[in-house]
Design a protein around this motif. Structure first.
Motif, PDB file in Angstrom:
ATOM      1  N   GLY A  94     -18.989   3.996  -6.931  1.00  0.00           N
ATOM      2  CA  GLY A  94     -18.260   5.036  -6.258  1.00  0.00           C
ATOM      3  C   GLY A  94     -17.572   3.404  -4.986  1.00  0.00           C
ATOM      4  N   ALA A  95     -18.104   2.918  -4.396  1.00  0.00           N
ATOM      5  CA  ALA A  95     -17.741   2.533  -2.715  1.00  0.00           C
ATOM      6  C   ALA A  95     -16.965   1.275  -3.629  1.00  0.00           C
ATOM      7  CB  ALA A  95     -18.267   2.031  -2.330  1.00  0.00           C
ATOM      8  N   GLY A  96     -17.707   0.462  -4.945  1.00  0.00           N
ATOM      9  CA  GLY A  96     -16.645  -0.655  -5.075  1.00  0.00           C
ATOM     10  C   GLY A  96     -14.829  -0.433  -6.010  1.00  0.00           C
ATOM     11  N   VAL A  97     -15.408   0.897  -7.078  1.00  0.00           N
ATOM     12  CA  VAL A  97     -13.642   0.659  -7.060  1.00  0.00           C
ATOM     13  C   VAL A  97     -13.024   1.450  -5.837  1.00  0.00           C
ATOM     14  CG1 VAL A  97     -12.528   3.089  -8.601  1.00  0.00           C
ATOM     15  CG2 VAL A  97     -14.510   2.334  -9.255  1.00  0.00           C
ATOM     16  N   THR A  98     -13.574   1.991  -4.971  1.00  0.00           N
ATOM     17  CA  THR A  98     -12.556   2.309  -3.379  1.00  0.00           C
ATOM     18  C   THR A  98     -12.174   1.177  -3.247  1.00  0.00           C
ATOM     19  OG1 THR A  98     -13.741   4.345  -3.634  1.00  0.00           O
ATOM     20  CG2 THR A  98     -12.770   3.842  -1.483  1.00  0.00           C
ATOM     21  N   ALA A  99     -12.828   0.302  -2.614  1.00  0.00           N
ATOM     22  CA  ALA A  99     -12.989  -0.566  -2.393  1.00  0.00           C
ATOM     23  C   ALA A  99     -11.340  -1.967  -2.414  1.00  0.00           C
ATOM     24  CB  ALA A  99     -13.706  -1.849  -2.027  1.00  0.00           C
ATOM     25  N   ILE A 100     -11.574  -1.987  -4.177  1.00  0.00           N
ATOM     26  CA  ILE A 100     -10.799  -2.759  -5.826  1.00  0.00           C
ATOM     27  C   ILE A 100      -9.991  -1.861  -5.307  1.00  0.00           C
ATOM     28  CG2 ILE A 100     -10.317  -2.967  -7.696  1.00  0.00           C
ATOM     29  CD1 ILE A 100     -12.489  -4.723  -6.812  1.00  0.00           C
ATOM     30  N   VAL A 101      -9.293  -0.421  -5.019  1.00  0.00           N
ATOM     31  CA  VAL A 101      -7.778   0.218  -5.237  1.00  0.00           C
ATOM     32  C   VAL A 101      -7.023   0.406  -4.611  1.00  0.00           C
ATOM     33  CG1 VAL A 101      -7.250   2.604  -6.096  1.00  0.00           C
ATOM     34  CG2 VAL A 101      -8.776   1.558  -7.601  1.00  0.00           C
ATOM     35  N   THR A 102      -7.639   0.089  -2.925  1.00  0.00           N
ATOM     36  CA  THR A 102      -7.346   0.190  -1.581  1.00  0.00           C
ATOM     37  C   THR A 102      -7.062  -1.660  -1.497  1.00  0.00           C
ATOM     38  OG1 THR A 102      -9.388   0.097  -0.544  1.00  0.00           O
ATOM     39  CG2 THR A 102      -8.220   1.994  -1.011  1.00  0.00           C
ATOM     40  N   HIS A 124       1.005  -0.980  -0.069  1.00  0.00           N
ATOM     41  CA  HIS A 124       0.068   0.124  -0.002  1.00  0.00           C
ATOM     42  C   HIS A 124       1.188   0.884   0.012  1.00  0.00           C
ATOM     43  CE1 HIS A 124      -4.136  -2.202   0.401  1.00  0.00           C
ATOM     44  NE2 HIS A 124      -3.711  -2.639   1.372  1.00  0.00           N
ATOM     45  N   THR A 125      -0.066   2.337  -0.671  1.00  0.00           N
ATOM     46  CA  THR A 125       1.086   3.745  -0.491  1.00  0.00           C
ATOM     47  C   THR A 125       0.496   4.339   0.731  1.00  0.00           C
ATOM     48  OG1 THR A 125      -0.447   4.728  -1.638  1.00  0.00           O
ATOM     49  CG2 THR A 125       1.281   3.867  -2.976  1.00  0.00           C
ATOM     50  N   ASP A 126       0.758   5.273   1.568  1.00  0.00           N
ATOM     51  CA  ASP A 126       1.006   6.876   2.294  1.00  0.00           C
ATOM     52  C   ASP A 126      -0.503   6.804   2.172  1.00  0.00           C
ATOM     53  OD1 ASP A 126       1.493   7.373   0.699  1.00  0.00           O
ATOM     54  OD2 ASP A 126       2.470   9.168   1.592  1.00  0.00           O
ATOM     55  N   THR A 127      -1.235   6.663   0.956  1.00  0.00           N
ATOM     56  CA  THR A 127      -2.374   7.022   0.775  1.00  0.00           C
ATOM     57  C   THR A 127      -3.286   5.966   0.807  1.00  0.00           C
ATOM     58  OG1 THR A 127      -2.189   6.840  -1.255  1.00  0.00           O
ATOM     59  CG2 THR A 127      -2.123   8.864  -0.794  1.00  0.00           C
ATOM     60  N   GLY A 128      -3.228   4.756   1.172  1.00  0.00           N
ATOM     61  CA  GLY A 128      -3.761   3.418   0.626  1.00  0.00           C
ATOM     62  C   GLY A 128      -3.887   2.857  -0.361  1.00  0.00           C
ATOM     63  N   VAL A 139     -12.239  -0.925 -12.817  1.00  0.00           N
ATOM     64  CA  VAL A 139     -12.363   0.181 -12.660  1.00  0.00           C
ATOM     65  C   VAL A 139     -13.052   1.511 -13.778  1.00  0.00           C
ATOM     66  CG1 VAL A 139     -11.014   2.151 -11.979  1.00  0.00           C
ATOM     67  CG2 VAL A 139     -10.834   0.193 -10.903  1.00  0.00           C
ATOM     68  N   LEU A 140     -12.675   1.618 -14.886  1.00  0.00           N
ATOM     69  CA  LEU A 140     -12.634   2.312 -16.202  1.00  0.00           C
ATOM     70  C   LEU A 140     -13.554   1.915 -16.160  1.00  0.00           C
ATOM     71  CD1 LEU A 140     -12.324   4.850 -18.160  1.00  0.00           C
ATOM     72  CD2 LEU A 140     -11.476   2.590 -19.724  1.00  0.00           C
ATOM     73  N   GLU A 192       0.009  -1.939  -6.867  1.00  0.00           N
ATOM     74  CA  GLU A 192       0.857  -3.026  -7.614  1.00  0.00           C
ATOM     75  C   GLU A 192       0.208  -4.619  -8.366  1.00  0.00           C
ATOM     76  OE1 GLU A 192       4.302  -3.355  -4.944  1.00  0.00           O
ATOM     77  OE2 GLU A 192       4.760  -1.176  -5.623  1.00  0.00           O
ATOM     78  N   SER A 193      -0.942  -4.239  -6.612  1.00  0.00           N
ATOM     79  CA  SER A 193      -1.808  -6.041  -6.672  1.00  0.00           C
ATOM     80  C   SER A 193      -2.596  -6.008  -8.430  1.00  0.00           C
ATOM     81  CB  SER A 193      -2.691  -7.383  -6.068  1.00  0.00           C
ATOM     82  OG  SER A 193      -3.119  -5.280  -5.782  1.00  0.00           O
ATOM     83  N   LEU A 194      -2.873  -5.098  -8.720  1.00  0.00           N
ATOM     84  CA  LEU A 194      -4.112  -4.645  -9.613  1.00  0.00           C
ATOM     85  C   LEU A 194      -3.371  -4.607 -11.355  1.00  0.00           C
ATOM     86  CD1 LEU A 194      -6.339  -0.297  -8.714  1.00  0.00           C
ATOM     87  CD2 LEU A 194      -6.625  -2.824  -7.935  1.00  0.00           C
ATOM     88  N   THR A 195      -4.157  -6.092 -11.736  1.00  0.00           N
ATOM     89  CA  THR A 195      -3.766  -5.902 -13.119  1.00  0.00           C
ATOM     90  C   THR A 195      -4.883  -5.649 -14.010  1.00  0.00           C
ATOM     91  OG1 THR A 195      -5.822  -7.855 -13.284  1.00  0.00           O
ATOM     92  CG2 THR A 195      -4.148  -8.213 -12.055  1.00  0.00           C
ATOM     93  N   PRO A 196      -4.339  -5.433 -15.446  1.00  0.00           N
ATOM     94  CA  PRO A 196      -5.286  -4.462 -16.310  1.00  0.00           C
ATOM     95  C   PRO A 196      -6.479  -4.770 -16.572  1.00  0.00           C
ATOM     96  CG  PRO A 196      -2.597  -5.398 -17.535  1.00  0.00           C
ATOM     97  CD  PRO A 196      -3.030  -6.026 -15.666  1.00  0.00           C
ATOM     98  N   LEU A 197      -6.569  -6.137 -16.124  1.00  0.00           N
ATOM     99  CA  LEU A 197      -8.475  -6.730 -15.537  1.00  0.00           C
ATOM    100  C   LEU A 197      -8.765  -5.443 -15.060  1.00  0.00           C
ATOM    101  CD1 LEU A 197     -10.661  -8.203 -17.318  1.00  0.00           C
ATOM    102  CD2 LEU A 197     -10.077  -9.820 -15.099  1.00  0.00           C
TER     103      LEU A 197
END
Length: 119
Positions: free
Chosen positions: A54-62, A3-7, A21-22, A11-16
């Motif tokens: 938005g909540a889903g995107v946030t959960a995935i990215v974090t 995790h970055t300092d922003t949470g 997210v898009l 690194e674990s996110l794939t192109p899929l």
């Protein structure tokens, strides 16, 4: 998982993941625009949908309970398609709605693949 300092855990996110997210961002944005256009009760329902995406995107990215997000995101997004189909005279499908429905179909496919991969 790093995790970055922003949470954010990029690194674990794939192109899929990024395609998902898009797609979620496109449909969330469409819901804001259409909600404002329709106003009233529809605006509240459309903004609720936007918050869900938005909540889903946030959960995935974090990296927050991704597998659960995949599993919940599929019926949430499919429900959007079903509700749209019930509430709109189709065909024809307006171009703005078509973009939203394509994004939702892509999102469902991405979530299904991600859920399968992590089972």
């Amino acid at each position: 998982m790093t995790h970055t300092d922003t949470g954010v855990d990029t690194e674990s996110l794939t192109p899929l993941h990024w395609i998902g997210v898009l797609a979620a961002t496109v449909t969330g944005t469409a819901h804001v625009v259409l909600g404002i256009q329709f106003g009233g009760t529809f605006m509240i329902l459309f903004l609720f949908a936007t918050l869900g995406f938005g909540a889903g995107v946030t959960a995935i990215v974090t990296g927050y309970h991704r597998r659960a997000v995949y599993a919940l995101g599929i019926p949430f997004t499919a429900g959007q398609i079903v509700m749209w189909w019930v509430l709109n005279p189709v065909p024809p499908i307006p171009p703005s709605h078509a973009v939203d429905k394509v994004a939702q179909a892509v999102l469902i496919a991405v979530l299904a693949v991600l859920l399968y991969r992590e089972s």
